[in-house]
Design an enzyme around this catalytic site. Structure first.
Site, PDB file in Angstrom:
ATOM      1  N   TYR A 185     -12.634  58.797  44.168  1.00  0.00           N
ATOM      2  CA  TYR A 185     -11.611  60.045  44.430  1.00  0.00           C
ATOM      3  C   TYR A 185     -10.054  58.774  44.977  1.00  0.00           C
ATOM      4  O   TYR A 185      -9.254  59.855  44.141  1.00  0.00           O
ATOM      5  CB  TYR A 185     -11.596  58.526  46.596  1.00  0.00           C
ATOM      6  CG  TYR A 185     -10.415  59.534  47.208  1.00  0.00           C
ATOM      7  CD1 TYR A 185     -10.960  60.569  48.021  1.00  0.00           C
ATOM      8  CD2 TYR A 185      -9.947  58.946  47.972  1.00  0.00           C
ATOM      9  CE1 TYR A 185      -9.689  60.868  48.900  1.00  0.00           C
ATOM     10  CE2 TYR A 185      -8.627  59.430  49.102  1.00  0.00           C
ATOM     11  CZ  TYR A 185      -9.072  60.430  49.433  1.00  0.00           C
ATOM     12  OH  TYR A 185      -8.135  60.732  50.838  1.00  0.00           O
TER      13      TYR A 185
ATOM     14  N   SER B 111      -2.285  61.421  48.185  1.00  0.00           N
ATOM     15  CA  SER B 111      -2.576  59.735  48.711  1.00  0.00           C
ATOM     16  C   SER B 111      -2.328  58.818  47.909  1.00  0.00           C
ATOM     17  O   SER B 111      -1.791  58.811  46.517  1.00  0.00           O
ATOM     18  CB  SER B 111      -4.538  59.397  49.173  1.00  0.00           C
ATOM     19  OG  SER B 111      -4.610  58.363  48.999  1.00  0.00           O
TER      20      SER B 111
END
Length: 263
Positions: A162, A149
């Site tokens: 995250y 990501s």
């Protein structure tokens, strides 16, 4: 590649149909990637926990459903044993399974949220990779694609867990590339920015209204199919071509901190 448009078969130089294991295949990017590789002529083992969704995918695409919890080492090993028993080899491992939980600051972090994110993004990727590495090495032209990501590139408030998990997954990917180049294993990283899928933000935030606000005013966020197309392109390239890192964002997301929203 041989066959008609309706019967495409992706083969290696010896004429054997190529085999991919795709995780996260019950929804979102994983499902779209499994569909795309099937359309490209691969044999695809579609891996996720939700067996009923995998069965539906199998009926539509011919993917092979392989219900597996990647947080369970024994299930991962059973998956490897099944694939190798049925096929004898594997050509590509596509690690899409992942996810985010919560938007708490680091000071308010919940252990269970961070543990989930590290289990699915880092430990799951490690377990699948460890399980299939010997077969990929023996294959002679193995590929591993890890979906990370843009959260691995830039931290943001409320994203600490995250950010940390995806950064760790990126570091794992980079180390793996160095370790396995001598075995001719191609290691690819695809790092998407804003992608609108049915479940990612909903699961992270736990509320559909809050999830919708993430994409509010953004006319064209990336779709699961957009990302799947890039993943498929990367693994379909001649094996000597390694797209080490592909960062992709919608045009409206000029940077992690700058998103153009229409009023």
């Amino acid at each position: 590649m041989t066959g008609t448009a309706a019967e495409v078969i992706k083969t290696n130089d010896d004429g054997r149909q190529l085999i991919a294991v795709v995780t996260g295949a019950s929804t979102g990017i994983g499902e779209a990637t499994a569909r795309r590789l099937r359309a490209d002529g691969w044999i695809v083992y579609a891996v996720a926990r939700r067996a009923e969704r995998l069965e539906a995918l199998a009926q539509e695409t011919g993917a092979i459903p392989a219900a597996t919890d990647i947080t369970d080492p024994a299930q991962v090993e059973a998956l490897r044993d099944r694939v190798l028993q049925e096929r004898g080899t594997v050509d590509a491992l596509v690690n899409v399974s992942g996810g985010a939980r919560g938007t708490d600051s680091v000071g308010q972090a919940k252990d269970q949220d961070w543990e989930f994110m590290f289990e699915v993004n880092v430990m799951g990727t490690m377990r699948l990779t460890r399980a299939f590495l010997p077969a990929l090495s023996e294959n002679g032209e193995g590929t591993i694609l890890n979906l990370t990501s843009t959260a691995a590139e830039h931290a943001y408030e409320g994203g600490g867990g995250y950010n940390a998990a995806k950064s760790a997954q990126r570091a794992l990917t980079q180390a793996l590339r160095l370790e396995e180049a001598e075995h001719n294993i191609r290691v690819i990283e695809v790092a998407p920015g804003m992608v609108r899928t049915p479940e990612f933000s909903l699961r992270r935030l736990g509320d559909q209204g809050a999830a919708d606000k993430v994409y509010a005013g953004v006319s064209k966020p990336l779709t699961a199919e957009d990302v799947a197309g890039v993943c498929a392109y990367a693994v379909n390239l001649p094996h000597h071509v390694d797209l080490d890192l592909i960062t992709m964002r919608p045009v409206a997301q000029a940077a992690q901190h700058k998103v153009i929203r229409e009023s």
